[in-house]
Design a protein around this motif. Structure first.
Motif, PDB file in Angstrom:
ATOM      1  N   GLN A 283      34.044  -1.894   5.952  1.00 46.53           N
ATOM      2  CA  GLN A 283      35.198  -1.670   7.136  1.00 46.53           C
ATOM      3  C   GLN A 283      36.784  -2.121   6.390  1.00 46.53           C
ATOM      4  OE1 GLN A 283      34.912   0.612   9.549  1.00 46.53           O
ATOM      5  NE2 GLN A 283      33.184   0.645   8.533  1.00 46.53           N
ATOM      6  N   TYR A 284      37.140  -2.066   5.243  1.00 48.45           N
ATOM      7  CA  TYR A 284      38.145  -2.548   4.819  1.00 48.45           C
ATOM      8  C   TYR A 284      38.983  -1.187   4.871  1.00 48.45           C
ATOM      9  CZ  TYR A 284      36.088  -6.721   2.969  1.00 48.45           C
ATOM     10  OH  TYR A 284      35.458  -7.877   2.770  1.00 48.45           O
ATOM     11  N   PRO A 285      40.287  -1.113   5.329  1.00 46.88           N
ATOM     12  CA  PRO A 285      41.214  -0.110   5.201  1.00 46.88           C
ATOM     13  C   PRO A 285      41.197   0.800   3.816  1.00 46.88           C
ATOM     14  CG  PRO A 285      42.142  -1.677   6.642  1.00 46.88           C
ATOM     15  CD  PRO A 285      40.919  -2.332   5.924  1.00 46.88           C
ATOM     16  N   GLY A 286      40.859   1.850   3.808  1.00 47.18           N
ATOM     17  CA  GLY A 286      41.072   2.702   2.670  1.00 47.18           C
ATOM     18  C   GLY A 286      40.065   2.573   1.683  1.00 47.18           C
ATOM     19  N   ALA A 287      38.930   1.805   1.968  1.00 46.85           N
ATOM     20  CA  ALA A 287      37.635   1.587   0.840  1.00 46.85           C
ATOM     21  C   ALA A 287      37.152   2.845   0.666  1.00 46.85           C
ATOM     22  CB  ALA A 287      36.583   0.747   1.479  1.00 46.85           C
ATOM     23  N   MET A 288      36.848   3.491   1.727  1.00 40.46           N
ATOM     24  CA  MET A 288      35.928   4.937   1.321  1.00 40.46           C
ATOM     25  C   MET A 288      37.029   5.635   0.937  1.00 40.46           C
ATOM     26  SD  MET A 288      33.225   6.536   1.288  1.00 40.46           S
ATOM     27  CE  MET A 288      31.786   5.667   2.528  1.00 40.46           C
ATOM     28  N   ASP A 289      38.190   6.067   1.258  1.00 41.44           N
ATOM     29  CA  ASP A 289      39.154   6.819   0.756  1.00 41.44           C
ATOM     30  C   ASP A 289      39.154   6.624  -0.849  1.00 41.44           C
ATOM     31  OD1 ASP A 289      39.617   7.843   3.065  1.00 41.44           O
ATOM     32  OD2 ASP A 289      41.629   6.647   3.513  1.00 41.44           O
ATOM     33  N   TYR A 290      39.264   5.576  -1.310  1.00 40.92           N
ATOM     34  CA  TYR A 290      39.318   4.947  -2.649  1.00 40.92           C
ATOM     35  C   TYR A 290      38.113   5.436  -3.279  1.00 40.92           C
ATOM     36  CZ  TYR A 290      37.980   2.596  -6.769  1.00 40.92           C
ATOM     37  OH  TYR A 290      37.291   2.178  -8.106  1.00 40.92           O
ATOM     38  N   TYR A 291      37.015   5.274  -2.917  1.00 34.13           N
ATOM     39  CA  TYR A 291      35.719   5.846  -3.394  1.00 34.13           C
ATOM     40  C   TYR A 291      35.655   7.240  -3.578  1.00 34.13           C
ATOM     41  CZ  TYR A 291      30.735   6.726  -4.019  1.00 34.13           C
ATOM     42  OH  TYR A 291      29.551   7.274  -4.621  1.00 34.13           O
ATOM     43  N   ASN A 292      36.037   7.928  -2.591  1.00 31.64           N
ATOM     44  CA  ASN A 292      35.913   9.214  -2.345  1.00 31.64           C
ATOM     45  C   ASN A 292      36.940  10.130  -3.343  1.00 31.64           C
ATOM     46  OD1 ASN A 292      33.856   9.657  -0.632  1.00 31.64           O
ATOM     47  ND2 ASN A 292      35.208   9.685   0.985  1.00 31.64           N
ATOM     48  N   LYS A 293      38.201   9.397  -3.473  1.00 27.18           N
ATOM     49  CA  LYS A 293      39.243   9.926  -4.434  1.00 27.18           C
ATOM     50  C   LYS A 293      38.800   9.653  -5.945  1.00 27.18           C
ATOM     51  CE  LYS A 293      44.031   9.950  -5.381  1.00 27.18           C
ATOM     52  NZ  LYS A 293      45.472   9.591  -4.866  1.00 27.18           N
ATOM     53  N   PHE A 294      38.175   8.634  -6.307  1.00 29.28           N
ATOM     54  CA  PHE A 294      37.708   8.280  -7.588  1.00 29.28           C
ATOM     55  C   PHE A 294      36.672   9.319  -7.851  1.00 29.28           C
ATOM     56  CE2 PHE A 294      35.372   6.695 -10.949  1.00 29.28           C
ATOM     57  CZ  PHE A 294      36.169   5.566 -11.607  1.00 29.28           C
ATOM     58  N   VAL A 295      35.840   9.529  -7.033  1.00 25.94           N
ATOM     59  CA  VAL A 295      34.837  10.570  -7.227  1.00 25.94           C
ATOM     60  C   VAL A 295      34.991  11.710  -7.635  1.00 25.94           C
ATOM     61  CG1 VAL A 295      32.546  11.685  -6.522  1.00 25.94           C
ATOM     62  CG2 VAL A 295      32.852   9.233  -6.032  1.00 25.94           C
ATOM     63  N   GLU A 296      36.122  12.252  -6.533  1.00 17.45           N
ATOM     64  CA  GLU A 296      36.860  13.516  -6.672  1.00 17.45           C
ATOM     65  C   GLU A 296      37.599  13.665  -8.108  1.00 17.45           C
ATOM     66  OE1 GLU A 296      40.029  16.544  -4.565  1.00 17.45           O
ATOM     67  OE2 GLU A 296      39.404  14.613  -3.591  1.00 17.45           O
ATOM     68  N   THR A 297      38.432  12.782  -8.575  1.00 14.11           N
ATOM     69  CA  THR A 297      39.308  12.698  -9.594  1.00 14.11           C
ATOM     70  C   THR A 297      38.549  12.936 -10.915  1.00 14.11           C
ATOM     71  OG1 THR A 297      40.995  11.635  -8.239  1.00 14.11           O
ATOM     72  CG2 THR A 297      41.356  11.661 -10.584  1.00 14.11           C
ATOM     73  N   TYR A 298      37.512  11.666 -11.109  1.00 19.29           N
ATOM     74  CA  TYR A 298      36.811  11.431 -12.105  1.00 19.29           C
ATOM     75  C   TYR A 298      35.311  11.955 -12.224  1.00 19.29           C
ATOM     76  CZ  TYR A 298      41.034   8.340 -12.693  1.00 19.29           C
ATOM     77  OH  TYR A 298      42.056   7.752 -12.811  1.00 19.29           O
ATOM     78  N   GLU A 303      32.390   1.579  -8.295  1.00 16.84           N
ATOM     79  CA  GLU A 303      31.653   0.502  -7.501  1.00 16.84           C
ATOM     80  C   GLU A 303      32.592  -0.711  -7.497  1.00 16.84           C
ATOM     81  OE1 GLU A 303      30.184  -2.157 -10.550  1.00 16.84           O
ATOM     82  OE2 GLU A 303      32.112  -0.899 -10.799  1.00 16.84           O
ATOM     83  N   TYR A 304      31.972  -2.020  -7.527  1.00 17.78           N
ATOM     84  CA  TYR A 304      33.040  -3.252  -7.163  1.00 17.78           C
ATOM     85  C   TYR A 304      33.959  -3.462  -8.255  1.00 17.78           C
ATOM     86  CZ  TYR A 304      30.511  -6.944  -9.844  1.00 17.78           C
ATOM     87  OH  TYR A 304      29.967  -7.730 -10.752  1.00 17.78           O
ATOM     88  N   HIS A 305      33.534  -3.216  -9.497  1.00 15.82           N
ATOM     89  CA  HIS A 305      34.641  -3.462 -10.721  1.00 15.82           C
ATOM     90  C   HIS A 305      35.866  -2.374 -10.583  1.00 15.82           C
ATOM     91  CE1 HIS A 305      30.877  -4.768 -12.344  1.00 15.82           C
ATOM     92  NE2 HIS A 305      31.511  -5.826 -12.904  1.00 15.82           N
ATOM     93  N   GLY A 306      35.670  -1.090 -10.339  1.00 17.86           N
ATOM     94  CA  GLY A 306      36.755  -0.197  -9.927  1.00 17.86           C
ATOM     95  C   GLY A 306      37.833  -0.711  -8.609  1.00 17.86           C
ATOM     96  N   ALA A 307      36.983  -1.355  -7.654  1.00 16.56           N
ATOM     97  CA  ALA A 307      37.854  -1.550  -6.540  1.00 16.56           C
ATOM     98  C   ALA A 307      38.736  -2.794  -6.692  1.00 16.56           C
ATOM     99  CB  ALA A 307      36.751  -1.686  -5.301  1.00 16.56           C
ATOM    100  N   GLU A 308      37.922  -3.735  -7.650  1.00 12.16           N
ATOM    101  CA  GLU A 308      38.757  -4.781  -7.860  1.00 12.16           C
ATOM    102  C   GLU A 308      40.025  -4.508  -8.622  1.00 12.16           C
ATOM    103  OE1 GLU A 308      35.302  -8.287  -8.756  1.00 12.16           O
ATOM    104  OE2 GLU A 308      36.178  -6.770 -10.277  1.00 12.16           O
ATOM    105  N   ALA A 309      40.043  -3.608  -9.539  1.00  8.84           N
ATOM    106  CA  ALA A 309      41.239  -3.157 -10.304  1.00  8.84           C
ATOM    107  C   ALA A 309      42.298  -2.299  -9.449  1.00  8.84           C
ATOM    108  CB  ALA A 309      40.730  -2.354 -11.489  1.00  8.84           C
ATOM    109  N   TYR A 310      41.662  -1.404  -8.658  1.00 10.30           N
ATOM    110  CA  TYR A 310      42.349  -0.639  -7.801  1.00 10.30           C
ATOM    111  C   TYR A 310      43.313  -1.578  -6.657  1.00 10.30           C
ATOM    112  CZ  TYR A 310      43.651   2.972  -4.306  1.00 10.30           C
ATOM    113  OH  TYR A 310      44.260   4.002  -3.516  1.00 10.30           O
ATOM    114  N   ALA A 311      42.476  -2.497  -6.255  1.00  8.88           N
ATOM    115  CA  ALA A 311      43.313  -3.476  -5.413  1.00  8.88           C
ATOM    116  C   ALA A 311      44.298  -4.391  -5.909  1.00  8.88           C
ATOM    117  CB  ALA A 311      42.149  -4.426  -4.470  1.00  8.88           C
TER     118      ALA A 311
END
Length: 397
Positions: A283-298, A303-311
């Protein structure tokens, strides 16, 4: 008219000579160092894609106080000496305002030393050897937890559910692997677990069976492995071939959470647990949005490595927006005052134990179930119930 023409010509000449950095007036440059080739390239790729995605969002939203943010990428190839040269180039030749990135711990430590020596702020997003934030370096900040804290969720799972008595620890002979193994051994000692095998190995090997035969002879309840993705897959495939059957296999993050792990390990990946630092349903704001956008884009998972870089990209942008100037001391001060929420969780740099400028976050436990990485612990956050006990013979048919 002639006067203005003369001024324009002079400015053009000065710019050509490098005296007036015209680009710097409109563009804020930040150096990002990642492994884009070599054995760790899959990690570098998922992080670069996440940096790129965040960068576009930041610039589309107006950039940094109206100026464009630019990331200058350098490939450390997974080698500390290359990482050190990359940091020196970005600081001294490219004149970046600060540094970001840092995947492998050995490479990250090399970058951090250069950053501190040159008084250039550096935000680490993945390199996790504890010692990186234990040097009293005031220009080095770390977003992600240190490797010693990776198994926190695993520890409670072991005490409440599995209750093992014996453990084997296998780890890559790097700063990340050896530091993580040392810290996990201390956890085992605190829990009263007997470490019956503790073996390091050189990454990139093709035959782990001599080590795994030792493990099989000791028949431990738990096998804990700290490995990058190719080694992680090979360790599991060869464990399956040797029919090593502990109560559970657990990875220490790193290669065990990447989408490439089940692709390379096949059915040997099923029911393997891993420590992790993030999951998209948290329940971090935007966590699922980031995941969905990454999947849609690429068209692939993150997973956590990508979330670290995005943050990290957003933390960099936030600090640059708040800094009183683009000078290194003002950027460092802005970073030290960071207090924000990201898709990776809250970010606030504090000092505790021996660490300085370290962000502190909870960790989690995931398990590969039916080919998907599921959050299984803590139980109240789980996306699926954990599978335990495990019938390895049935899994490996």
């Amino acid at each position: 008219m002639r006067k203005w023409l003369a001024v324009a010509i002079c400015l053009g000449l000065l710019s050509a000579w490098g005296t007036v950095p015209v680009l710097a007036q409109d563009t804020l440059r930040v150096g990002i160092i990642l492994p884009l080739t070599g054995a760790k390239a899959k990690f570098g790729e998922i992080e670069k894609l996440s940096f790129d995605m965040a960068l576009k969002e930041i610039n589309d939203a107006g950039g940094i106080n109206g100026k464009k943010l630019e990331f200058l990428y350098e490939d450390d190839t997974g080698r500390p000496e290359v990482a050190r040269s990359a940091a020196e180039k970005l600081i001294n030749k490219d004149k970046v305002l600060m540094l970001g990135g840092g995947y492998g711990s050995s490479e990250t430590f090399a970058i951090a030393g250069v950053a501190q020596q040159n008084r250039k702020p550096f935000l680490v997003n993945t390199g996790s050897d504890d010692k990186i934030t234990e040097q009293n370096w005031d220009y080095v900040f770390r977003l992600n937890p240190p490797v010693s804290e990776y198994p926190k969720a695993l520890e409670s799972f072991l005490t409440e559910v599995v209750k093992p008595k014996t453990v084997a620890i296998l780890y890559e002979n790097t700063n990340f692997g050896s530091s993580g193994a040392k810290e996990f051994k201390q956890i085992c000692e605190r829990l009263g677990l007997e470490v019956v095998v503790e073996e390091g190995y050189e990454h990139g090997g093709v035959d782990f069976k001599p080590i795994l035969v030792k493990v099989k002879d000791k028949n431990p309840d738990l096998i804990y492995m700290i490995s990058y993705v190719m080694d992680a897959a090979l360790l599991m495939r060869q464990s399956m071939e040797l029919r090593i059957q502990p109560k559970l296999f657990v990875g220490g993050g790193a290669g065990f959470t990447l989408p490439e792990f089940p692709k390379n390990a096949g059915k040997a990946a099923e029911k393997v647990f891993s420590a992790t630092l993030w999951y998209q349903t948290l329940q971090y704001p935007g966590a699922m949005d980031y995941y969905n956008k990454f999947v849609e884009t690429y068209k692939k998972d993150t997973e956590y490595h990508g979330a670290e870089a995005y943050a990290a990209a957003y933390v960099i942008a936030d600090a640059l927006k708040r800094a009183k100037s683009t000078g290194p001391d003002d950027i460092r001060k802005a970073l030290s005052e960071t207090d924000m929420m990201t898709v990776f969780g809250p970010v606030k740099f504090i000092s505790y134990d021996k660490k300085t400028n370290q962000n502190r976050l909870p960790t989690y436990l995931v398990q590969w179930i039916d080919g998907r990485l599921e959050l299984v612990w803590p139980k109240d956050l789980a996306t699926k119930p954990y599978v335990y006990p495990i019938d390895w013979q049935a899994e490996w048919k």
